[in-house]
Scaffold this motif. Structure first.
Motif, short mmCIF file in Angstrom:
data_model
loop_
_atom_site.label_atom_id
_atom_site.label_comp_id
_atom_site.label_asym_id
_atom_site.label_seq_id
_atom_site.Cartn_x
_atom_site.Cartn_y
_atom_site.Cartn_z
N HIS A 1 -14.31 78.23 59.23
CA HIS A 1 -13.72 79.10 58.20
C HIS A 1 -13.46 80.50 58.74
N THR B 1 -22.87 81.97 53.54
CA THR B 1 -23.60 82.45 54.71
C THR B 1 -23.29 83.91 55.01
N SER C 1 -22.18 73.52 56.42
CA SER C 1 -21.43 74.05 55.27
C SER C 1 -21.56 75.56 55.21
N ILE C 2 -20.49 76.21 54.81
CA ILE C 2 -20.51 77.66 54.60
C ILE C 2 -21.28 78.00 53.33
N GLN D 1 -21.26 78.81 61.52
CA GLN D 1 -21.20 79.71 60.37
C GLN D 1 -21.65 81.10 60.84
#
Length: 305
Positions: free
Chosen positions: A25, A262, A230-231, A218
């Motif tokens: 991301h 995060t 996962s963020i 992250q």
């Protein structure tokens, strides 16, 4: 308590044959003045990074095209990438009744352009096409030993299975000529056996014979990169039951409502969280009953094979 690992922890503690950083991301971290680019440059000075990937949901942000449409222009992809990571269904599509359709030409087309092809979404404990007769080994072989093409690697939650499938059962008999030497790439370590992105999962993946350990990267509020699938911390930790439960926010672009992200917590705060653990048994539901799958590693053949 299972610790959350930084990228450097994974590289130095497990010394994998290869390391894959999945920068998931980047656009969202950039909005919070956190530079993944600077991290990658810095990390490459202290650890060997063999692969870097950067998916951004279903749409590639620099072109605003879906990944499906980009696959129709592989010549363009070659201008900025050396390979592609695609869901296995892009290679062997499945119909609504869970039977295989004819394979696509994506692997052959990509290889013609000089691109490597890595297939993802392999799991032993979820339903897969009936053509494989409930045998995950047969599924892997269809991607590396079908007489027409071979992918360059597979991304798996159970790396022991492709390791043994490729090492023991591929290219036997008439089809004994290898078209490639596929890499076994972990998915959050051996996340089918242990909680993903933990020391247990990474240790098991190395033991299972992976060629490349993966790290979904992250970033914390204070700029510390770490490995987590996962963020959204609620998905992988007990953040929702912690003192940070009032830090929820929404990211409509990712379809996440009331997440704790995060980049909103410091590294020390994230270290105080507890990881959610994976059950010892997984259950595969089908139309004919319930099959329990032990996740204890097993061997398909011995060293003399």
């Amino acid at each position: 308590m299972i610790p959350i690992l930084t990228v450097q922890d994974v590289a130095r503690q497990f010394r994998p044959p290869g390391l894959w950083l999945n920068i998931q991301h980047d656009a969202f971290f950039s909005q919070h003045n956190l530079s993944m680019r600077s991290f990658v440059i810095s990390a490459s000075r202290s650890v060997v990074v063999n692969y870097i990937s950067s998916p951004e949901g279903d749409v590639e942000p620099s072109t605003n095209q879906t990944y499906g449409s980009l696959l129709k222009n592989l010549t363009f992809i070659k201008t900025f990438a050396s390979g592609i990571l695609v869901p296995k269904s892009y290679i062997w599509p499945v119909d609504g009744k869970q039977y295989l359709l004819p394979h696509t030409s994506v692997v052959l087309d990509a290889h013609k352009e000089g691109l490597e092809v890595f297939a993802s979404d392999f799991n032993n404990d979820v339903p897969f096409p009936y053509d494989y007769n409930y045998d995950p080994v047969a599924e892997y072989l269809s991607f590396v030993d079908n007489g027409n093409f071979s992918v360059d690697g597979v991304l798996s939650s159970f790396p022991l299975t492709p390791s043994e499938a490729i090492g023991c059962f591929s290219h036997l008999g008439k089809n004994n000529k290898k078209q490639a030497n596929p890499l076994i790439i972990s998915f959050e370590g051996a996340s089918g056996t242990y909680t993903g992105c933990t020391d247990l999962a990474y240790t098991q993946a190395v033991s299972d014979g992976v060629d490349v350990l993966d790290c979904p990267v992250q970033m914390t509020e204070d700029g510390i990169p770490f490995c987590l699938g996962s963020i959204n911390l609620i998905e992988r930790t007990t953040a929702a039951e912690s003192s940070f439960s009032n830090r929820t926010a929404n990211i409509p672009e990712l379809g996440i409502v009331n997440g704790i992200f995060t980049f909103d917590l410091t590294w020390s705060q994230i270290q105080s969280l507890t990881r959610k653990l994976k059950p010892v048994l997984s259950f595969l539901l089908s139309g004919v009953g319930i099959f329990s799958l032990l996740t204890t590693p097993f061997q398909f053949c011995d060293e003399a094979s």
